[in-house]
Write a protein that holds these residues in place. Structure first.
Motif, PDB file in Angstrom:
ATOM      1  N   ASP A  54       0.815  -1.219   0.000  1.00 31.63           N
ATOM      2  CA  ASP A  54       0.000   0.000   0.000  1.00 31.63           C
ATOM      3  C   ASP A  54       0.849   1.269   0.000  1.00 31.63           C
ATOM      4  O   ASP A  54       0.334   2.364  -0.195  1.00 31.63           O
ATOM      5  CB  ASP A  54      -0.923   0.015   1.214  1.00 31.63           C
ATOM      6  N   TYR A  56       4.631   1.041  -1.043  1.00 29.13           N
ATOM      7  CA  TYR A  56       5.729   0.863  -1.999  1.00 29.13           C
ATOM      8  C   TYR A  56       5.256   0.049  -3.194  1.00 29.13           C
ATOM      9  O   TYR A  56       4.488  -0.903  -3.027  1.00 29.13           O
ATOM     10  CB  TYR A  56       6.900   0.136  -1.339  1.00 29.13           C
ATOM     11  N   SER A  57       5.744   0.387  -4.391  1.00 26.75           N
ATOM     12  CA  SER A  57       5.395  -0.422  -5.559  1.00 26.75           C
ATOM     13  C   SER A  57       6.078  -1.783  -5.415  1.00 26.75           C
ATOM     14  O   SER A  57       7.177  -1.888  -4.878  1.00 26.75           O
ATOM     15  CB  SER A  57       5.820   0.269  -6.851  1.00 26.75           C
ATOM     16  N   ARG A  64       4.972   4.930  -3.445  1.00 27.42           N
ATOM     17  CA  ARG A  64       3.835   5.246  -4.322  1.00 27.42           C
ATOM     18  C   ARG A  64       3.447   6.725  -4.197  1.00 27.42           C
ATOM     19  O   ARG A  64       3.709   7.347  -3.168  1.00 27.42           O
ATOM     20  CB  ARG A  64       2.633   4.380  -3.968  1.00 27.42           C
ATOM     21  N   SER A  65       2.775   7.244  -5.211  1.00 28.70           N
ATOM     22  CA  SER A  65       2.311   8.638  -5.186  1.00 28.70           C
ATOM     23  C   SER A  65       1.109   8.800  -4.258  1.00 28.70           C
ATOM     24  O   SER A  65       0.814   9.898  -3.801  1.00 28.70           O
ATOM     25  CB  SER A  65       1.965   9.129  -6.592  1.00 28.70           C
ATOM     26  N   THR A  82      -7.457   6.714   0.562  1.00 24.01           N
ATOM     27  CA  THR A  82      -6.272   6.874  -0.260  1.00 24.01           C
ATOM     28  C   THR A  82      -5.839   8.328  -0.153  1.00 24.01           C
ATOM     29  O   THR A  82      -6.637   9.231  -0.412  1.00 24.01           O
ATOM     30  CB  THR A  82      -6.565   6.499  -1.734  1.00 24.01           C
ATOM     31  N   THR A  85       0.864  11.136  -1.232  1.00 24.01           N
ATOM     32  CA  THR A  85       2.097  11.069  -0.442  1.00 24.01           C
ATOM     33  C   THR A  85       2.767  12.437  -0.438  1.00 24.01           C
ATOM     34  O   THR A  85       3.186  12.929  -1.483  1.00 24.01           O
ATOM     35  CB  THR A  85       3.059  10.017  -1.026  1.00 24.01           C
ATOM     36  N   ARG A  90       7.520  11.157   1.736  1.00 15.83           N
ATOM     37  CA  ARG A  90       8.230  10.339   0.750  1.00 15.83           C
ATOM     38  C   ARG A  90       9.700  10.197   1.150  1.00 15.83           C
ATOM     39  O   ARG A  90      10.252   9.098   1.117  1.00 15.83           O
ATOM     40  CB  ARG A  90       8.124  10.979  -0.645  1.00 15.83           C
TER      41      ARG A  90
END
Length: 190
Positions: A54, A56-57, A64-65, A82, A85, A90
């Motif tokens: 949720d 990190y890719s 993640r954005s 949602t 970030t 970040r």
């Protein structure tokens, strides 16, 4: 009423206090954990239970954005949130090495996330080191929501960020400073 002996409302932090605390937190993991509470306006239990996927890719482990707080982790278990970030969050998350399943892996149990009570203990140690009183894990949530309100963000938008079911519940979190009251009166023009 300020928080004393774990009773009352958690303090809303100013920039200097936030900087002091983050210096005293001791590790990249701790700074990332409380950074999530601050920049996502979330509860400590929500931050502790963030799943790696949720944040990190899965392919390259880039932050993640947007960060997802799953419905199962929220207080009322009503809806997934949602949240974009924040650039400072970040940076904190880039420095932190997440666990395989959980962003904030328990150090004693590889299949569990850090316990919110452990996070509370970490914060109390940092507060003692920084000489701050009235601060709790909830201070970060109250600080974030109050800052959004102070900057003119509509309450309905803040409610989406915070996940509160009602505006009435949300308003209990927001602190109004004497300076804000003074500025409000000064802005009256007839």
């Amino acid at each position: 009423m300020p928080k004393i002996d774990r009773h009352g409302k958690a303090s809303v932090l100013n920039r200097e206090q936030i900087n002091q605390l983050f210096e005293c937190l001791g590790s990249d993991r701790n700074r990332a954990l409380f950074g999530c509470c601050l920049y996502l306006g979330c509860r400590i239990s929500e931050a502790c239970s963030l799943q790696t996927a949720d944040v990190y890719s899965e392919v390259d482990r880039e932050v993640r954005s947007q960060i997802q707080i799953r419905r199962a982790a929220t207080k009322g278990k009503i809806a997934t949130r949602t949240i974009d970030t924040h650039p400072q969050l970040r940076e904190l998350l880039i420095k932190h090495v997440p666990g395989k399943l959980w962003v904030f892996q328990s150090r004693s149990h590889f299949w569990k996330h850090i316990d919110p009570d452990s996070a509370d203990w970490i914060l109390r140690q940092a507060c003692q080191k920084a000489g701050l009183e009235g601060v709790s894990t909830h201070s970060f949530r109250r600080t974030a929501l109050t800052a959004l309100s102070s900057s003119g963000v509509p309450l309905r938008v803040i409610q989406e960020v915070s996940g509160h079911r009602s505006l009435n519940e949300l308003q209990k979190y927001l602190e109004v400073s004497p300076e804000q009251v003074k500025n409000a009166i000064a802005n009256l023009k007839f």
